[in-house]
Enzyme design. Structure first.
Site, PDB file in Angstrom:
ATOM      1  N   ASP A 102       0.841  -1.201   0.000  1.00 34.59           N
ATOM      2  CA  ASP A 102       0.000   0.000   0.000  1.00 34.59           C
ATOM      3  C   ASP A 102       0.870   1.241   0.000  1.00 34.59           C
ATOM      4  O   ASP A 102       2.008   1.201   0.461  1.00 34.59           O
ATOM      5  CB  ASP A 102      -0.843   0.081   1.286  1.00 34.59           C
ATOM      6  CG  ASP A 102      -1.721  -1.125   1.486  1.00 34.59           C
ATOM      7  OD1 ASP A 102      -2.035  -1.794   0.498  1.00 34.59           O
ATOM      8  OD2 ASP A 102      -2.073  -1.380   2.652  1.00 34.59           O
TER       9      ASP A 102
HETATM   10  N1  URA Z   1      -1.091  -5.954   3.977  1.00 35.42           N
HETATM   11  C1  URA Z   1      -1.579  -4.698   3.974  1.00 35.42           C
HETATM   12  O1  URA Z   1      -2.591  -4.421   4.595  1.00 35.42           O
HETATM   13  N2  URA Z   1      -0.911  -3.769   3.276  1.00 35.42           N
HETATM   14  C2  URA Z   1       0.226  -4.004   2.603  1.00 35.42           C
HETATM   15  O2  URA Z   1       0.786  -3.095   1.995  1.00 35.42           O
HETATM   16  C3  URA Z   1       0.729  -5.315   2.612  1.00 35.42           C
HETATM   17  C4  URA Z   1       0.040  -6.281   3.304  1.00 35.42           C
END
Ligand code: URA
Length: 234
Positions: A102
């Protein structure tokens, strides 16, 4: 492959621009002898303006993704590709991230232009665990590790329960979570499912590969030994 195509595919310019570079004598061998557009020669023996050529297709690299960068080729705002040399943005075959983090997640991100390798890394058959460190908004209750390990936790809008995952409590609001699959926003949704909220998230490891001492925004190319380490059981 003829040098003109090889060098254009590596993002040094359009075919026309690269042809002009040949005409200007900017492309030489290691002894400084001028090379020609239709020469066929090993990429490791080619210099562009006295600098070694970028690695030919088949590269794997690790990036310490900072918070605030998006894993996308085209999006508004900062992109992970902005952290690499501009040529890497336009290579053919394209370089892409192996899975995504993310925008607000930092940590280890692998990138490759090798589709088969990408699939091998993300394939459930490879069983490469991914290790995240999460800082939470609320104190842990104490029952989260059992819930995550159960293999029965269902996330909203999912058809199958999550695979068992391991939670290690570091402090009341900090935990390390090891996942064996990769679903959308998985870590954040898992903590939401147990009534908590992830304030910050950092990926520390994929398989046998850890971030080491790369600072946020730094990257390095991985070699065959690193790739073997990635697939080795940690
Ligand atoms: N899980 C998440 O919630 N975000 C990420 O970026 C990776 C795994």
């Amino acid at each position: 492959m003829k040098l003109l195509r090889l060098i254009a595919n590596l993002g040094y310019g359009s075919r026309k621009q690269v042809a002009a570079m040949f005409r200007e004598g900017l492309i030489t061998d290691l002894d400084g002898e001028v090379l020609y557009a239709d020469d066929v020669i090993d990429a490791s023996k080619v210099l562009v303006e006295d600098e070694p050529l970028d690695p030919p297709p088949g590269i794997l690299l690790m990036l310490h993704k900072p918070v605030g960068y998006t894993c996308s080729h085209k999006d508004q705002g900062r992109l992970i590709y902005d952290l690499l040399p501009p040529r890497y943005h336009v290579r053919k075959p394209a370089l892409s991230s192996v899975g995504r983090l993310d925008r607000d997640t930092s940590g280890l991100l692998l990138m490759t232009d090798d589709g088969a390798l990408l699939h091998r890394i993300i394939s459930p058959k490879s069983r490469l665990p991914k290790v995240y460190r999460a800082t939470l908004a609320e104190d842990l209750r104490g029952d989260e590790a059992a819930t995550f390990a159960s293999g029965t936790l269902m996330l909203e809008a999912e058809a199958t329960p999550l695979l068992p995952a391991e939670l290690e409590v570091i402090s009341p609001r900090e935990a390390r979570l090891t996942l064996h699959e990769g679903r959308y926003h998985q870590v954040r949704r898992m903590f939401a499912a147990v009534g908590n909220h992830v304030e910050s998230l950092h990926r520390q490891r994929i398989g046998g590969m850890a971030l080491e001492d790369l600072e946020a925004g730094q990257w390095r190319q991985l070699d065959e030994r690193d790739t073997a380490q990635l697939f080795a059981t940690p």
